[in-house]
Scaffold this motif. Structure first.
Motif, PDB file in Angstrom:
ATOM      1  N   LEU A  72       0.824  -1.210   0.000  1.00 45.03           N
ATOM      2  CA  LEU A  72       0.000   0.000   0.000  1.00 45.03           C
ATOM      3  C   LEU A  72       0.856   1.257   0.000  1.00 45.03           C
ATOM      4  N   THR A  73       2.044   1.140   0.547  1.00 45.73           N
ATOM      5  CA  THR A  73       2.966   2.275   0.596  1.00 45.73           C
ATOM      6  C   THR A  73       4.324   1.818   0.088  1.00 45.73           C
ATOM      7  N   LYS A  74       5.092   2.768  -0.378  1.00 47.25           N
ATOM      8  CA  LYS A  74       6.425   2.402  -0.841  1.00 47.25           C
ATOM      9  C   LYS A  74       7.316   2.140   0.373  1.00 47.25           C
ATOM     10  N   SER A  75       8.119   1.104   0.264  1.00 42.98           N
ATOM     11  CA  SER A  75       9.005   0.759   1.360  1.00 42.98           C
ATOM     12  C   SER A  75      10.239   0.067   0.802  1.00 42.98           C
ATOM     13  N   MET A  76      11.275   0.056   1.586  1.00 41.08           N
ATOM     14  CA  MET A  76      12.516  -0.568   1.181  1.00 41.08           C
ATOM     15  C   MET A  76      12.771  -1.771   2.071  1.00 41.08           C
ATOM     16  N   THR A  77      13.167  -2.876   1.480  1.00 37.70           N
ATOM     17  CA  THR A  77      13.484  -4.055   2.267  1.00 37.70           C
ATOM     18  C   THR A  77      14.974  -4.083   2.564  1.00 37.70           C
ATOM     19  N   SER A  78      15.379  -5.061   3.341  1.00 37.14           N
ATOM     20  CA  SER A  78      16.786  -5.170   3.692  1.00 37.14           C
ATOM     21  C   SER A  78      17.663  -5.452   2.472  1.00 37.14           C
ATOM     22  N   SER A  79      17.065  -5.955   1.398  1.00 39.10           N
ATOM     23  CA  SER A  79      17.841  -6.226   0.191  1.00 39.10           C
ATOM     24  C   SER A  79      18.022  -4.976  -0.666  1.00 39.10           C
ATOM     25  N   ASN A  80      17.587  -3.826  -0.142  1.00 40.35           N
ATOM     26  CA  ASN A  80      17.715  -2.552  -0.840  1.00 40.35           C
ATOM     27  C   ASN A  80      16.948  -2.561  -2.169  1.00 40.35           C
ATOM     28  N   HIS A  81      15.791  -3.176  -2.150  1.00 37.94           N
ATOM     29  CA  HIS A  81      14.960  -3.265  -3.347  1.00 37.94           C
ATOM     30  C   HIS A  81      13.582  -2.674  -3.037  1.00 37.94           C
ATOM     31  N   TRP A  82      13.104  -1.819  -3.881  1.00 37.51           N
ATOM     32  CA  TRP A  82      11.801  -1.198  -3.668  1.00 37.51           C
ATOM     33  C   TRP A  82      10.709  -2.076  -4.256  1.00 37.51           C
ATOM     34  N   HIS A  83       9.938  -2.717  -3.390  1.00 38.09           N
ATOM     35  CA  HIS A  83       8.883  -3.612  -3.851  1.00 38.09           C
ATOM     36  C   HIS A  83       7.670  -2.864  -4.378  1.00 38.09           C
ATOM     37  N   TRP A  84       7.506  -1.620  -4.002  1.00 36.35           N
ATOM     38  CA  TRP A  84       6.312  -0.905  -4.430  1.00 36.35           C
ATOM     39  C   TRP A  84       6.287  -0.675  -5.932  1.00 36.35           C
ATOM     40  N   ILE A  85       7.431  -0.771  -6.610  1.00 37.29           N
ATOM     41  CA  ILE A  85       7.438  -0.558  -8.059  1.00 37.29           C
ATOM     42  C   ILE A  85       7.120  -1.824  -8.838  1.00 37.29           C
ATOM     43  N   MET A  86       6.928  -2.944  -8.139  1.00 32.98           N
ATOM     44  CA  MET A  86       6.720  -4.223  -8.804  1.00 32.98           C
ATOM     45  C   MET A  86       5.316  -4.353  -9.398  1.00 32.98           C
ATOM     46  N   GLY A  87       4.455  -3.398  -9.162  1.00 36.30           N
ATOM     47  CA  GLY A  87       3.155  -3.380  -9.790  1.00 36.30           C
ATOM     48  C   GLY A  87       2.146  -4.274  -9.089  1.00 36.30           C
ATOM     49  N   PRO A  88       0.940  -4.372  -9.569  1.00 37.59           N
ATOM     50  CA  PRO A  88       0.485  -3.577 -10.693  1.00 37.59           C
ATOM     51  C   PRO A  88       0.213  -2.133 -10.273  1.00 37.59           C
ATOM     52  N   TRP A  89       0.403  -1.248 -11.200  1.00 41.13           N
ATOM     53  CA  TRP A  89       0.090   0.154 -10.952  1.00 41.13           C
ATOM     54  C   TRP A  89      -1.423   0.308 -10.972  1.00 41.13           C
ATOM     55  N   PRO A  90      -1.957   1.363 -10.372  1.00 44.79           N
ATOM     56  CA  PRO A  90      -3.425   1.496 -10.309  1.00 44.79           C
ATOM     57  C   PRO A  90      -4.108   1.399 -11.665  1.00 44.79           C
ATOM     58  N   TRP A  91      -3.481   1.847 -12.727  1.00 43.93           N
ATOM     59  CA  TRP A  91      -4.096   1.801 -14.038  1.00 43.93           C
ATOM     60  C   TRP A  91      -3.885   0.455 -14.742  1.00 43.93           C
ATOM     61  N   GLU A  92      -3.191  -0.471 -14.055  1.00 42.59           N
ATOM     62  CA  GLU A  92      -2.944  -1.799 -14.621  1.00 42.59           C
ATOM     63  C   GLU A  92      -3.791  -2.885 -13.967  1.00 42.59           C
ATOM     64  N   ASN A  93      -4.858  -2.519 -13.309  1.00 44.02           N
ATOM     65  CA  ASN A  93      -5.723  -3.492 -12.641  1.00 44.02           C
ATOM     66  C   ASN A  93      -6.376  -4.409 -13.657  1.00 44.02           C
ATOM     67  N   GLU A  94      -6.575  -5.660 -13.238  1.00 48.62           N
ATOM     68  CA  GLU A  94      -7.174  -6.657 -14.121  1.00 48.62           C
ATOM     69  C   GLU A  94      -8.571  -6.246 -14.595  1.00 48.62           C
ATOM     70  N   GLU A  95      -9.345  -5.661 -13.683  1.00 47.82           N
ATOM     71  CA  GLU A  95     -10.713  -5.302 -14.064  1.00 47.82           C
ATOM     72  C   GLU A  95     -10.759  -4.161 -15.075  1.00 47.82           C
ATOM     73  N   ASP A  96      -9.633  -3.431 -15.258  1.00 42.68           N
ATOM     74  CA  ASP A  96      -9.585  -2.338 -16.211  1.00 42.68           C
ATOM     75  C   ASP A  96      -9.186  -2.810 -17.608  1.00 42.68           C
ATOM     76  N   CYS A  97      -8.659  -4.027 -17.708  1.00 42.70           N
ATOM     77  CA  CYS A  97      -8.171  -4.533 -19.015  1.00 42.70           C
ATOM     78  C   CYS A  97      -9.282  -5.092 -19.846  1.00 42.70           C
TER      79      CYS A  97
END
Length: 84
Positions: A59-84
C-alpha cells in the motif's frame, strides 16, 4: 465490490478513525479513553493491511533489507485486471 475494494474500504475506515482520534489527542493529550480507542483502530487495521499486501501488493512504498523497492513491482493502479 471486489475483494480488493472491500479490503481498501475497511483499511481506510480504520486508518481514518485512528487519524481523526490522533488529531483530537493533539488538543486533549490526557484523554486515556480516546488514546485506547485510537490504538484499537490501529490494531484492527494492521491485519487488514497485511492481508491486502499479501494479496495485492504494498500500500505504501518501502525498502526491504535487500535494498529493493517492492512498491514498483506493480500492478500500478491503471494496470488493474478489471480495467483490461
Amino acid at each position: 465490490m471486489t475483494e480488493r475494494e472491500i479490503l481498501l474500504k475497511k483499511i481506510s475506515t480504520y486508518q481514518f478513525a485512528a487519524f481523526d482520534l490522533q488529531l483530537f489527542l493533539d488538543t486533549h493529550p490526557y484523554d486515556r479513553k480516546t488514546l485506547e480507542k485510537m490504538k484499537e483502530y490501529k490494531a484492527l487495521a494492521q491485519p487488514l493491511v497485511a492481508e491486502y499486501e499479501e494479496k495485492f501488493g504494498p500500500l505504501t512504498k518501502s525498502m526491504t533489507s535487500s535494498n529493493h523497492w517492492h512498491w514498483i513491482m506493480g500492478p500500478w493502479p491503471w494496470e488493474n485486471e478489471e480495467d483490461c
